[in-house]
Design a protein around this motif. Structure first.
Motif, PDB file in Angstrom:
ATOM      1  N   UNK A 195       0.950  -1.204   0.045  1.00  7.08           N
ATOM      2  CA  UNK A 195      -0.049  -0.120  -0.076  1.00  7.08           C
ATOM      3  C   UNK A 195       0.864   1.321   0.146  1.00  7.08           C
ATOM      4  N   UNK A 196       1.756   1.315   0.791  1.00  8.33           N
ATOM      5  CA  UNK A 196       2.776   2.510   1.084  1.00  8.33           C
ATOM      6  C   UNK A 196       3.340   2.731  -0.408  1.00  8.33           C
ATOM      7  N   UNK A 197       3.778   1.639  -1.045  1.00  7.71           N
ATOM      8  CA  UNK A 197       4.546   1.856  -2.289  1.00  7.71           C
ATOM      9  C   UNK A 197       3.752   2.540  -3.613  1.00  7.71           C
ATOM     10  N   UNK A 198       2.352   2.055  -3.445  1.00 10.28           N
ATOM     11  CA  UNK A 198       1.343   2.033  -4.572  1.00 10.28           C
ATOM     12  C   UNK A 198       0.972   3.811  -4.264  1.00 10.28           C
ATOM     13  N   UNK A 199       0.736   4.092  -2.972  1.00 12.06           N
ATOM     14  CA  UNK A 199       0.246   5.342  -2.366  1.00 12.06           C
ATOM     15  C   UNK A 199       1.319   6.581  -2.865  1.00 12.06           C
ATOM     16  N   UNK A 200       2.628   6.109  -2.549  1.00  8.03           N
ATOM     17  CA  UNK A 200       3.701   7.050  -2.869  1.00  8.03           C
ATOM     18  C   UNK A 200       3.887   7.268  -4.013  1.00  8.03           C
ATOM     19  N   UNK A 201       3.834   6.200  -5.317  1.00  9.99           N
ATOM     20  CA  UNK A 201       4.017   6.305  -6.368  1.00  9.99           C
ATOM     21  C   UNK A 201       2.971   6.870  -7.112  1.00  9.99           C
ATOM     22  N   UNK A 202       1.848   6.944  -6.643  1.00  9.16           N
ATOM     23  CA  UNK A 202       0.705   7.541  -7.189  1.00  9.16           C
ATOM     24  C   UNK A 202       0.630   9.034  -6.977  1.00  9.16           C
ATOM     25  N   UNK A 203       1.021   9.344  -5.749  1.00 10.48           N
ATOM     26  CA  UNK A 203       1.162  10.716  -5.291  1.00 10.48           C
ATOM     27  C   UNK A 203       2.371  11.477  -6.456  1.00 10.48           C
ATOM     28  N   UNK A 204       3.251  10.936  -6.470  1.00  7.03           N
ATOM     29  CA  UNK A 204       4.403  11.528  -7.283  1.00  7.03           C
ATOM     30  C   UNK A 204       4.046  11.774  -8.635  1.00  7.03           C
ATOM     31  N   UNK A 205       3.532  10.651  -9.357  1.00  9.98           N
ATOM     32  CA  UNK A 205       3.180  10.760 -10.622  1.00  9.98           C
ATOM     33  C   UNK A 205       1.985  11.736 -11.017  1.00  9.98           C
ATOM     34  N   UNK A 206       0.860  11.536 -10.090  1.00  6.99           N
ATOM     35  CA  UNK A 206      -0.260  12.511 -10.296  1.00  6.99           C
ATOM     36  C   UNK A 206       0.238  13.743 -10.103  1.00  6.99           C
ATOM     37  N   UNK A 207       0.997  14.313  -9.449  1.00  8.31           N
ATOM     38  CA  UNK A 207       1.631  15.684  -9.416  1.00  8.31           C
ATOM     39  C   UNK A 207       2.417  16.019 -10.609  1.00  8.31           C
ATOM     40  N   UNK A 208       3.156  15.066 -11.186  1.00  8.06           N
ATOM     41  CA  UNK A 208       3.597  15.196 -12.393  1.00  8.06           C
ATOM     42  C   UNK A 208       2.792  15.457 -13.528  1.00  8.06           C
ATOM     43  N   UNK A 209       1.637  14.581 -13.563  1.00  4.22           N
ATOM     44  CA  UNK A 209       0.583  14.444 -14.710  1.00  4.22           C
ATOM     45  C   UNK A 209      -0.281  15.998 -14.514  1.00  4.22           C
ATOM     46  N   UNK A 210       0.002  16.528 -13.480  1.00  3.64           N
ATOM     47  CA  UNK A 210      -1.033  17.887 -13.218  1.00  3.64           C
ATOM     48  C   UNK A 210       0.306  19.123 -13.513  1.00  3.64           C
ATOM     49  N   UNK A 211       1.314  18.860 -13.778  1.00  3.32           N
ATOM     50  CA  UNK A 211       2.107  19.912 -14.250  1.00  3.32           C
ATOM     51  C   UNK A 211       3.077  20.364 -13.303  1.00  3.32           C
ATOM     52  N   UNK A 212       3.303  19.409 -12.342  1.00  3.36           N
ATOM     53  CA  UNK A 212       4.086  19.819 -11.143  1.00  3.36           C
ATOM     54  C   UNK A 212       5.288  18.639 -11.037  1.00  3.36           C
ATOM     55  N   UNK A 213       5.821  18.351 -12.069  1.00  3.44           N
ATOM     56  CA  UNK A 213       7.070  17.160 -12.084  1.00  3.44           C
ATOM     57  C   UNK A 213       7.900  17.722 -11.644  1.00  3.44           C
ATOM     58  N   UNK A 214       8.722  17.054 -10.274  1.00  5.17           N
ATOM     59  CA  UNK A 214      10.174  17.594  -9.944  1.00  5.17           C
ATOM     60  C   UNK A 214      11.264  17.397 -11.088  1.00  5.17           C
ATOM     61  N   UNK A 215      12.274  18.296 -11.176  1.00 10.69           N
ATOM     62  CA  UNK A 215      13.380  17.798 -12.285  1.00 10.69           C
ATOM     63  C   UNK A 215      14.491  17.082 -11.462  1.00 10.69           C
ATOM     64  N   UNK A 216      14.639  15.896 -11.913  1.00  3.85           N
ATOM     65  CA  UNK A 216      15.678  15.108 -11.161  1.00  3.85           C
ATOM     66  C   UNK A 216      16.794  14.792 -12.277  1.00  3.85           C
ATOM     67  N   UNK A 217      16.789  15.500 -12.999  1.00  3.30           N
ATOM     68  CA  UNK A 217      17.644  15.087 -14.254  1.00  3.30           C
ATOM     69  C   UNK A 217      19.061  15.627 -13.984  1.00  3.30           C
ATOM     70  N   UNK A 218      19.309  16.788 -13.763  1.00  2.00           N
ATOM     71  CA  UNK A 218      20.443  17.461 -13.312  1.00  2.00           C
ATOM     72  C   UNK A 218      20.485  18.058 -12.171  1.00  2.00           C
ATOM     73  N   UNK A 219      21.511  18.744 -11.565  1.00  2.00           N
ATOM     74  CA  UNK A 219      21.697  19.357 -10.424  1.00  2.00           C
ATOM     75  C   UNK A 219      21.183  20.624 -10.860  1.00  2.00           C
ATOM     76  N   UNK A 220      20.134  21.375  -9.831  1.00  2.00           N
ATOM     77  CA  UNK A 220      19.281  22.653 -10.140  1.00  2.00           C
ATOM     78  C   UNK A 220      20.338  23.597  -9.932  1.00  2.00           C
ATOM     79  N   UNK A 221      21.313  23.576  -9.698  1.00  2.00           N
ATOM     80  CA  UNK A 221      22.453  24.647  -9.327  1.00  2.00           C
ATOM     81  C   UNK A 221      23.415  24.912 -10.591  1.00  2.00           C
TER      82      UNK A 221
END
Length: 263
Positions: free
Chosen positions: A131-157
């Protein structure tokens, strides 16, 4: 009145009067609509099963001039009522429904949000994912689908690929490498274990059917779940009673109580 037929998942139900019900439906196009279902709770009503929570149904609706929908006919396509097998599962799925309901509306159509929810229910019921895995993955991907995806590709600085420890900020939605984090004073950036960083990247980059197809050890899962929940609540800009209830159940179990009804 305009007549239309849609397929959708019932994500909220509210009974009122002697036999009526309001439902919120996440349509296959990813829009959330509200539907008045008159008389569906009468004894022997043939439409009752199709307008229950967590049912994927085909609905025939009348759309009034004010944009309100009234149910004319309904048939159930698939029921996810297996989420009621225990209280933990039901509470978690109610939270996912409440979160999805807040992040969607009648104007914007995002089909992948509906697909994400259906695959989350499938992962819980048929694949027996945690349950905790599904919940967390859903939360993160839902935010991404709504336009709030974090940028994990490179250092932000420094905008360079990160080697070594990754630091993540919920508020910034970005990552830093160790050198930049030290140079900038850290702020609210916190280190992510390797497994958590990789899990977050998997959730964000995978095709919808594979979002929940990964495993984490207990310690990494605890961090992953905490980060994704804080991220979802930050961008949803509110709390959820269903989430509070889910945590109460988990706390009771950790203390040795038995609040769930396992079938």
């Amino acid at each position: 009145m305009q007549h239309l037929t849609v397929k959708g998942l019932v994500i909220r139900e509210t009974d009122f009067g002697e036999s009526d019900r309001y439902i919120s439906v996440l349509t296959e196009r990813g829009a959330k609509i509200e539907v008045l279902c008159r008389g569906v709770r009468r004894r022997g009503g043939r439409l009752t099963a199709a307008v229950r929570l967590f049912c994927w149904s085909e609905l025939t609706l009348y759309e009034g001039r004010n944009g309100k929908y009234t149910l004319n006919d309904a048939s159930i396509v698939h029921s996810f009522w297996g989420v009621t097998r225990d209280m933990d599962t039901y509470a978690m799925c109610c939270y996912l429904a409440e979160l999805a309901g807040v992040m969607t509306g009648p104007e914007e159509e995002t089909p992948d949000i509906t697909r994400l929810f259906l695959y989350a229910l499938y992962a819980v019921i048929d694949q027996n994912r945690g349950l905790d895995l599904v919940k967390a993955a859903f939360e993160l991907r839902l935010m991404a689908e709504c336009g709030f995806a974090p940028d994990l590709s490179v250092c932000g600085a420094c905008q360079q690929p990160i080697e070594g420890t990754v630091y993540f900020s919920v508020r910034e939605g970005a990552v830093l490498d160790a050198a930049c984090c030290k140079r900038l004073g850290g702020g609210d950036f916190a280190p992510l274990p390797d497994g958590v960083y990789m899990a977050m990247a998997h959730v964000l980059l995978s095709e919808i059917p594979h979002v929940f197809s990964f495993v984490l050890g207990s310690d990494a899962l605890r961090v992953f779940a905490g980060v994704c929940e804080r991220y979802a609540l930050y961008y949803a800009e509110r709390g959820f009673h269903s989430l509070d209830f889910y945590h109460q159940l988990k706390t009771s179990e950790a203390l040795g109580a038995s609040p769930t009804n396992r079938k």
